[in-house]
Design a protein around this motif. Structure first.
Motif, PDB file in Angstrom:
ATOM      1  N   UNK A 200       1.486 -15.067 -31.115  1.00 34.08           N
ATOM      2  CA  UNK A 200       2.278 -14.121 -31.198  1.00 34.08           C
ATOM      3  C   UNK A 200       3.081 -13.348 -30.080  1.00 34.08           C
ATOM      4  N   UNK A 201       2.164 -13.530 -28.736  1.00 32.80           N
ATOM      5  CA  UNK A 201       2.894 -12.998 -27.816  1.00 32.80           C
ATOM      6  C   UNK A 201       3.846 -13.896 -27.110  1.00 32.80           C
ATOM      7  N   UNK A 202       3.598 -15.287 -27.256  1.00 33.64           N
ATOM      8  CA  UNK A 202       4.510 -16.242 -26.577  1.00 33.64           C
ATOM      9  C   UNK A 202       5.932 -16.228 -26.883  1.00 33.64           C
ATOM     10  N   UNK A 203       6.246 -15.813 -28.243  1.00 31.81           N
ATOM     11  CA  UNK A 203       7.718 -15.698 -28.573  1.00 31.81           C
ATOM     12  C   UNK A 203       8.414 -14.617 -27.794  1.00 31.81           C
ATOM     13  N   UNK A 204       7.932 -13.412 -27.972  1.00 33.71           N
ATOM     14  CA  UNK A 204       8.734 -12.425 -27.140  1.00 33.71           C
ATOM     15  C   UNK A 204       8.772 -12.847 -25.808  1.00 33.71           C
ATOM     16  N   UNK A 205       7.691 -13.500 -25.157  1.00 37.13           N
ATOM     17  CA  UNK A 205       7.979 -13.804 -23.672  1.00 37.13           C
ATOM     18  C   UNK A 205       8.884 -14.857 -23.464  1.00 37.13           C
ATOM     19  N   UNK A 206       9.106 -15.741 -24.572  1.00 36.78           N
ATOM     20  CA  UNK A 206      10.181 -16.747 -24.245  1.00 36.78           C
ATOM     21  C   UNK A 206      11.423 -16.149 -24.462  1.00 36.78           C
ATOM     22  N   UNK A 207      11.651 -15.223 -25.369  1.00 35.97           N
ATOM     23  CA  UNK A 207      13.019 -14.589 -25.706  1.00 35.97           C
ATOM     24  C   UNK A 207      13.424 -13.507 -24.683  1.00 35.97           C
TER      25      UNK A 207
END
Lengths: 500, 186
Positions: A200-207
């Protein structure tokens, strides 16, 4: 900076959180109970463990159905989440467990391997599947994957006196371990790139910072994807499947083709989304992933269907057909983010596919003789005269796999291909339809043997197991019911996939 | 944290060499002992990174307990006969496999070499861990709070593994058939 490790919210649980955990708790307690029961000789472990497993799976399924549609509940420091998506698949896994157990009861007697460990391992493997589909953390995902795989490696080799079963178990163990290792290495690289193991934290980091998506990220992502592609048996990684499907005890094969494939696909979807597929991925990587998966999907459909044409053993034929169905499922993966249905057709297809395969393998385990002999095409000659009901059930499943209305296979394929046309994947749809046309040949060849050839041998006269018969009837009814009234299931699939 | 490059290259070079020996040696006992050495080299690298607890556990659990079990099993089933005939696989396959492995190696080297991005340090700096009571306390506290689920799940995994091992190894299958199979193999 002060480290604060023991936070009170990690050590307590609200009523809603506990409720979300009920299906898993029921299964864990049930498996522990089954372990205890299996050593109490007074109660005849054969029956007590079997009934425990059946009751536990029914209870877990009902509780999960009851929870379906509730808002997502993150648990254990966001290590896992119980959302409609995971609940949807929980019901599917538990259903596969129930059917496989009912079918196994008489089968294990016939093969003289009626050991309580069989049911216990199935329970453990389902716990692993559920946790895979609900995991939000790469560590939990990996342990759950191993829990599922390890139990199934043993189940595959459960007919210890049979060399094919031993060979299948060893092959599956070695190849599966390599695939797990590749997945683990990919997960480690992703952790190195993003600094978190939480999906769930990877997506915000990527964007937030697209520069993370460098070559290292791509390598890590592909290693993870390859691990999943192995588990779902898409083409360059499909070699293990036919031998293992053939060598495994028939009910276990049915369990694998429904449970493991659905679990792998569900987790694959969750991981791919959280790596930004269709959302935060940079244009170049998105195109790269799309193109490579496109090639893999086409190869999977073509190879699976073409090799299935030449098979005479029904278990092997269904193995290759299972590879072909993986190819169809990947169409849904490729077209999901551009169509109005989203990824719902995949969930729908997995359910329809599981129903018909569980049914077909239930039937094979009833028809087959000792040591799984008598599963070649010739052995089905005249089955329509010898066992009209079994032949009818087999025809329903085969029509469904070929995608003929009014069956579950038809509607699932319809939604899948409709979504793909909307997404502009017309060449893919054309290939899929052509492949389906090819597949009709080998599915209907079984029908020809059953209804248009003279019976071989005397009617066996042996009574079929009541449990297996009930499971088989349920699968026939479900195949037709989903085929005629798909709206409700499709709505559920939409709700499930809307939780992303 | 600065780690001495000499020791890093020493330990990782030895780890790679022993890992290769594990795979390439035909004698299972040699392979098992090479694996022990790989674990020792890893323990050295962990110690250099300041993870002394992990280093100690690596030696105690992996190099100690698990490897002893490995070697017991190898001795018990008398597996020192090479079961895999390497000469049987075709030269073409060997060539393709070797070439693909080199491609994979080259791409990994290229990718890691080109990785310039700076990862911000997490909360677990040396100073913070010292303040919270040292490695062992931090690991144990995390194991029972943040990482409770994987921890408990591992115990289920081990239980499943034990039951699986019992199911496969328990001798109650028809013995005659197994004996015949074994007779054919020898």
């Amino acid at each position: 900076m002060e480290l604060k490790l023991i936070r009170p919210e990690l050590l307590t649980m609200t009523a809603q959180e506990l409720r979300a955990l009920y299906p898993i708790l029921i299964l864990v307690i049930g498996s522990l109970l089954a372990i205890v029961l299996s050593v109490i000789k007074l109660l005849s472990p054969k029956f007590s463990v079997f009934f425990t497993t059946v009751l536990v799976s029914v209870a877990a399924g009902l509780v999960a159905l009851d929870f379906f549609g509730a808002p997502p509940v993150p648990l254990f420091n966001h290590m896992m989440v119980v959302d409609p998506f995971s609940t949807f698949f929980t019901v599917l896994f538990v259903g596969a467990l129930l059917v496989s157990c009912l079918v196994s009861f008489r089968y294990l007697d016939r093969e003289k391997i009626q050991h309580p460990e069989y049911y216990i391992l199935m329970l453990f493997s389902v716990i692993g599947m559920i946790l895979m589909a609900s995991s939000l953390d790469l560590i939990v995902l990996f342990i759950a994957l191993e829990l599922m795989s390890l139990s199934v490696y043993v189940l595959v080799g459960f007919r210890r006196a049979d060399r094919r079963s031993n060979e299948a178990a060893i092959k599956y163990f070695i190849l599966g371990s390599v695939a797990s290792a590749i997945l683990l290495y990919g997960a480690a690289i992703l952790y190195g790139c993003t600094g978190t193991m939480n999906l769930a934290e990877i997506l915000p980091i990527l964007s937030r910072s697209p520069e993370v998506q460098g070559p290292l990220f791509v390598v890590g992502m592909w290693l993870v994807v390859v691990g999943f592609l192995f588990k779902v048996a898409s083409v360059p990684f499909h070699m293990w499947m036919p031998d293992i499907y053939e060598g495994a005890p028939t009910p276990v094969t049915g369990f694998m083709t429904s449970g493991i494939k659905a679990a792998a696909f569900a987790t694959f979807l969750r991981v791919l989304f959280s790596l930004g597929y269709g959302k935060a991925m940079t244009e170049a990587i998105q195109v790269n992933v799309h193109d490579l998966l496109w090639v893999i999907a086409v190869a999977t459909m073509v190879v699976g269907n073409l090799i299935a044409l030449t098979q005479t053993n029904l278990k092997r034929m269904l193995a290759y057909s299972s590879i072909a169905h993986t190819g169809y499922l990947m169409i849904g993966l490729l077209s999901g983010h551009k169509s109005e249905f989203g990824y719902a057709p995949i969930a729908m297809y997995l359910v329809g596919y599981s129903i018909m395969n569980l049914g077909a393998f239930a039937l094979l385990s009833m028809v087959g003789g000792r040591e799984d002999h008598g599963l070649n095409l010739q052995d089905f000659s005249g089955l329509g005269k010898r066992e009209p009901w079994l032949a009818f059930a087999m025809s329903v499943f085969l029509f469904s796999m070929a995608g003929v209305p009014p069956t579950a296979g038809f509607v699932s394929k319809y939604f899948l291909l409709y979504g793909a046309v909307q997404a502009g994947e017309v060449p893919l749809v054309v290939i899929a339809v052509l492949c389906s046309a090819v597949s009709v040949y080998y599915y209907l060849r079984v029908l020809v043997y059953m209804y248009m050839k003279d019976p071989v041998g005397a009617p066996s006269g042996s009574r079929h197991s009541l449990w297996a018969g009930a499971a088989l009837t349920a699968m026939v009814v479900l195949t037709l019911q989903v085929g005629i009234m798909p709206a409700r299931l499709f709505e559920m699939a939409r709700v499930a996939l809307a939780s992303f | 944290m600065e780690i001495s490059p000499i020791f890093f290259y020493l330990f990782s070079g030895l780890a790679i060499a022993f890992a290769l020996m594990t795979v390439l040696k035909k004698n299972p006992v040699t392979s098992a002992f090479s694996l022990v050495m790989v674990f020792f080299c890893f323990a050295g690298i962990y110690a250099m990174l300041g993870a002394h607890l992990v280093a100690a556990l690596q030696i105690l659990v992996y190099a100690g307990a698990i490897m002893v079990l490995f070697i017991f099993v190898i001795m018990l089933v008398n597996a020192d006969i090479p079961s895999l005939d390497l000469a049987r696989s075709s030269l073409f396959l060997k060539f393709v496999a070797g070439a693909l492995s080199l491609v994979l190696l080259a791409s990994l080297v290229w990718v890691f070499h080109g990785f310039k991005q700076v990862i911000p340090a997490g909360p677990f700096t040396v100073a913070a861990i010292e303040k919270a009571g040292g490695n062992t306390q931090v690991v144990s506290e995390m194991l029972f709070s943040s990482y409770l689920l994987p921890f408990e799940l591992t115990s289920i995994l081990l239980l499943a593994a034990i039951i699986g091992a019992v199911a496969l190894a328990k001798r109650q299958a028809p013995k005659s058939k197994l004996a015949i199979d074994r007779g054919v193999k020898r």
